[in-house]
Scaffold this motif. Structure first.
Motif, PDB file in Angstrom:
ATOM      1  N   LEU A 552       0.792  -1.305   0.024  1.00  0.00           N
ATOM      2  CA  LEU A 552      -0.012   0.040  -0.026  1.00  0.00           C
ATOM      3  C   LEU A 552       1.062   1.232  -0.075  1.00  0.00           C
ATOM      4  O   LEU A 552       0.418   2.229  -0.391  1.00  0.00           O
ATOM      5  CB  LEU A 552      -0.783  -0.010   1.181  1.00  0.00           C
ATOM      6  CG  LEU A 552      -2.053  -1.031   1.038  1.00  0.00           C
ATOM      7  CD1 LEU A 552      -2.732  -1.176   2.451  1.00  0.00           C
ATOM      8  CD2 LEU A 552      -3.060  -0.814   0.141  1.00  0.00           C
ATOM      9  N   ARG A 572      -5.449  -0.947   7.614  1.00  0.00           N
ATOM     10  CA  ARG A 572      -5.553   0.325   6.756  1.00  0.00           C
ATOM     11  C   ARG A 572      -5.940  -0.310   5.168  1.00  0.00           C
ATOM     12  O   ARG A 572      -6.445   0.801   4.691  1.00  0.00           O
ATOM     13  CB  ARG A 572      -4.188   0.944   6.900  1.00  0.00           C
ATOM     14  CG  ARG A 572      -3.135   0.128   6.349  1.00  0.00           C
ATOM     15  CD  ARG A 572      -1.930   0.924   6.298  1.00  0.00           C
ATOM     16  NE  ARG A 572      -1.683   1.774   5.170  1.00  0.00           N
ATOM     17  CZ  ARG A 572      -0.562   2.020   4.475  1.00  0.00           C
ATOM     18  NH1 ARG A 572       0.549   1.469   4.963  1.00  0.00           N
ATOM     19  NH2 ARG A 572      -0.547   2.722   3.359  1.00  0.00           N
ATOM     20  N   GLU A 575      -9.352   0.901   3.805  1.00  0.00           N
ATOM     21  CA  GLU A 575      -9.543   2.303   3.095  1.00  0.00           C
ATOM     22  C   GLU A 575      -8.571   2.582   2.224  1.00  0.00           C
ATOM     23  O   GLU A 575      -8.926   3.377   1.323  1.00  0.00           O
ATOM     24  CB  GLU A 575      -9.373   3.371   4.389  1.00  0.00           C
ATOM     25  CG  GLU A 575     -10.395   3.613   5.167  1.00  0.00           C
ATOM     26  CD  GLU A 575     -10.634   2.443   6.321  1.00  0.00           C
ATOM     27  OE1 GLU A 575      -9.473   2.050   6.731  1.00  0.00           O
ATOM     28  OE2 GLU A 575     -11.719   2.435   6.662  1.00  0.00           O
ATOM     29  N   ASP A 576      -7.337   1.959   2.104  1.00  0.00           N
ATOM     30  CA  ASP A 576      -6.261   2.394   1.139  1.00  0.00           C
ATOM     31  C   ASP A 576      -6.255   1.413   0.086  1.00  0.00           C
ATOM     32  O   ASP A 576      -5.560   1.759  -0.898  1.00  0.00           O
ATOM     33  CB  ASP A 576      -5.017   2.301   2.132  1.00  0.00           C
ATOM     34  CG  ASP A 576      -4.781   3.445   3.126  1.00  0.00           C
ATOM     35  OD1 ASP A 576      -5.830   4.295   3.093  1.00  0.00           O
ATOM     36  OD2 ASP A 576      -3.944   3.414   3.943  1.00  0.00           O
TER      37      ASP A 576
END
Length: 789
Positions: A552, A572, A575-576
């Motif tokens: 990411l 994360r 969302e990422d």
């Protein structure tokens, strides 16, 4: 001892072999003619393994059993053969020949000529070498499509029946209560209505092929403390009645299941194998079940060795028979000499043996095993030369093109698109970085009870027996003009960080990263998912989260793909990630299905059968929680999921509107009818799953905030709309009241028409009026959907 009694016979055929007489009369006559030893012999199985050259089966040795002497046992008869195909890799035709010869030996050895019932595992396909590996049950749930699962089960059943198998040990109807449990992959989901409808469809399909479906595990196995396998279970009578039991009720009443397997676990100190109120009082006396109850493997012996409620194996056998267990599996241990001695000594009444025997022989009669024209030659051998095994090798195909096409259809319907920022579908990517431990592993699509992972791993010298394209191979076929670079990054659970830097370099040189993460299925700590492979937390196994986070940070868009047996917290990445694609061990067609979703060749239509957690340590939690189970200011643990039960995106959009209700009030024995219009407002054909949840604001006992009571799949072309009508009987609002009775209470209800448990689209409030009404298992289970053109 029961004395032999005179029975009506003809010179040609004994009464028990004469199909012109009622089954009950035939069975009574046969029981009357049997000795105690012959009776008991019908109540146990022997674990065998087929001969690789088509000879008779050989007893399978296991570290939990003593050696079995078939020559000593068979003159008394034999009730069951355990897994003649599913114990070792054997060519299907030679396995069928081995079973045929063994059945001939069994019938020749006992004076009544009674064959054994052959049973097999069939949780994700017939568990035999070379048989199609279908998606696991968690993927069945993700389809929200009972019809396709019914067709799959019928296909599995036909393959089993063709080679001489009579009974299948499936489906699993345990409702997920803790995602850490290793056997989550074997379940259909966390909602009892979804489990019940999909599981019932599987039963209907298997039974339609003449195979006895076996419901398991009855009951409470999935509700173990801390998600540990075969651990203590703590559930109250209301949770048992309203969450754990309904799928079994539905599968018996609507599916016609002919067998039930008791669970290993105990509830409030009473092991299921010794629970007379459960196996006789509820199952038979209340629900009217008239089939057989079989032991989970070694479960009767466990009454002595694990539960400590029996002093010896004779006591264990007596406790199980008293409770209502009819057949000991997988092999003889307690129902053999210990039981015979207990009857002789007066510790166990022979009437209990006769009761179980009557059920067993009735089922054998229903299967045609007592008929005079019964033959050990299975349908697959019609017209074959059985004297030359070499000519039979390779002649039986358990992985037909039709099977694989059906497996592909299910896999495609089960892929769940969790998130997408518009990156998917991929449009002619030039450079793809395919990273992760499941990128190049063909068996990453298989669950624990698939033959290659269950048995084949113990025979590495034997080919897998079926085609299992890896995700890398399927992406190469899907994107022939793309340059695909593969980097492992790390293993599934080895914690190795040494390959992450190379994976990140590969990602930086690509236009898109596809990272394939998840599980390796196995048994008893040989995997990260499967029986005995429980998880301490819902963090991705090994160093997979570190790999994902590093990718990411690479600056290249990342599509996260999960090939797993349970959902995991993704940190994360929720969302990422540019997109997240969830697949639950999707079987032989799985990687092609995923590749098709990535390319846009197919539009994703799967929906989550279990919630995806936001954090790794919030278990146990399901969407069925009451108000106290929700996030609050008085606890620092937030169980709110990252993606809720029923969630799933598509490549189009839908509008829901024009909700109407025929009447806003109905009596407690009445029903409501609601209608809405669903329209595809996008530019692609897509599937919407309309889900109906019930919210009961005020009840006499605590209720879940909402629960699923109905659903339907709609495939709509661009601009197309359908009017959807749903009839909601008051029965679906029933629950177990304070005194243990199932009731419908008057009062206000909220009907939520939703795309998921976290995405309500339309709501309406209705009111039930009149007196509190008591119901039983004959209640209406379904909110019925109809779709108008």
């Amino acid at each position: 001892m029961t004395a032999n009694v005179a029975v009506e016979t003809t010179p040609e055929i004994p009464l028990w072999n004469d199909p012109s007489h009622p089954v009950s009369a035939r069975v009574d006559a046969l029981i009357g003619a049997m000795t105690l030893q012959e009776k008991i012999a019908q109540l146990y199985g022997v674990w065998v393994g087929a001969s690789a050259n088509g000879g008779e089966v050989a007893p399978h040795q296991h570290d939990m059993e003593e050696a079995v002497d078939l020559d000593a046992l068979l003159p008394s008869g034999l009730g069951q053969l355990t897994r003649p195909f599913g114990t070792a890799p054997v060519d299907p035709a030679l396995g069928a020949l081995s079973l045929l010869r063994t059945q001939t030996r069994i019938t020749s050895a006992n004076r009544f000529g009674i064959p054994a019932v052959a049973h097999e595992e069939c949780l994700a396909g017939f568990a035999a070498w070379g048989a199609t590996a279908y998606p696991v049950p968690l993927s069945w749930g993700a389809t929200f499509d009972p019809d396709v699962i019914r067709r799959m089960a019928a296909a599995i059943g036909r393959d089993m029946r063709a080679v001489g198998v009579h009974q299948g040990l499936a489906p699993v109807l345990d409702v997920v209560r803790d995602l850490r449990w290793g056997r989550v992959e074997e379940t259909i989901g966390e909602d009892p209505y979804l489990v019940g409808t999909i599981g019932t469809a599987y039963v209907q399909g298997l039974e339609s092929a003449g195979i006895v479906a076996t419901l398991k595990h009855f009951v409470g196995y999935s509700a173990s403390r801390a998600g540990r396998n075969l651990a203590p279970t703590s559930v109250g009578p209301r949770e048992r009645a309203d969450v754990l039991l309904p799928p079994f009720e539905m599968a018996i009443r609507e599916g016609g299941a002919r067998s039930v397997m008791h669970a290993y676990t105990d509830i409030d100190g009473i092991p299921s194998a010794a629970d007379e109120k459960l196996l006789t009082g509820l199952l038979r006396d209340t629900w009217g079940f008239d089939g057989t109850v079989v032991a989970d493997y070694f479960g009767i012996a466990f009454l002595k060795t694990l539960h400590g409620i029996a002093g010896d194996f004779a006591d264990a056998a007596g406790a199980a028979l008293t409770a209502g267990v009819d057949i000991e599996l997988p092999t003889v241990k307690t129902f053999g000499a210990p039981l015979a001695d207990a009857v002789t000594e007066g510790r166990v009444p022979e009437s209990l043996i006769d009761r179980a025997l009557r059920r067993v022989l009735t089922q054998k009669a229903d299967l045609g095993l007592l008929d005079p024209d019964w033959s050990p030659v299975p349908p697959a051998f019609a017209g074959a030369d059985l004297d030359d095994p070499d000519t039979l090798r390779g002649t039986i195909d358990l992985d037909s093109p039709a099977n694989r096409e059906l497996a592909r259809e299910i896999a495609e319907k089960a892929v769940v698109l969790l998130a997408n920022d518009g990156t998917l579908p991929l449009t002619a990517p030039r450079r793809i970085a395919l990273v992760g431990p499941n990128a190049a592993e063909g068996t990453a699509v298989l669950g624990c009870y698939s033959f290659p992972q269950h048995v084949g791993v113990q025979h590495p010298e034997i080919p897998v027996g079926i085609e299992l394209p890896s995700l890398g191979e399927s992406l190469a076929a899907e994107f022939p003009d793309a340059e695909i670079t593969v980097a492992r990054g790390t293993g599934v659970d080895d914690g190795d960080l040494s390959g992450i830097a190379e994976a990140v370099d590969t990602a930086r040189d690509a236009d898109i990263v596809v990272v394939a993460l998840g599980d390796r299925a196995g048994l008893f700590s040989r995997g990260t998912s499967g029986e005995g492979c429980d998880a301490e937390s819902l963090a991705l196994p090994g160093a997979q989260q570190q790999l994902l986070d590093a990718l990411l940070d690479s600056g290249t868009p990342v599509v996260t793909v999960l090939l797993a047996g349970r959902p995991y917290a993704l940190g994360r990445a929720v969302e990422d990630s540019a997109a997240i694609v969830q697949s639950f061990f999707p079987g032989v067609g799985g990687t092609r299905a995923i590749a098709g979703v990535l390319s846009g060749r197919t539009t994703p239509s799967g929906r989550l059968p279990v919630s995806v957690p936001r954090g790794p340590g919030s278990q146990p939690a399901t969407y069925l929680g009451a108000r106290l189970a929700q996030a609050s200011e008085v606890s620092n643990i937030d169980p709110t999921p990252a993606f809720g039960f029923g969630h799933g995106l598509t490549y189009t959009t839908f509008a829901w509107n024009d909700l109407t209700v025929d009447a806003e009030q109905a009596p407690t024995d009445g029903e409501f009818t609601a209608s809405l219009t669903v329209r595809n407002t996008g530019e692609r054909t897509g599937t919407e799953v309309v889900q109906l949840y019930l919210h009961d604001p005020v009840a006499s006992v605590v209720q879940p905030v909402q629960r699923l009571v109905g659903y339907t799949r709609l495939e709509l072309a661009p601009g197309e709309s359908r009017r959807v009508r749903v009839t909601v009987p008051a029965d679906v609002a029933s629950f177990t009241g304070r005194d243990g009775r199932r009731i419908v209470e008057p009062g206000e209800l909220e009907l939520r028409l939703a795309a998921s448990s976290t995405d309500t689209r339309l709501t309406t409030r209705v009111t039930l009026s009149g007196p509190v009404r008591e119901l039983d298992h004959t209640r209406r289970f379904h909110a019925e959907f109809t779709v108008e053109d």
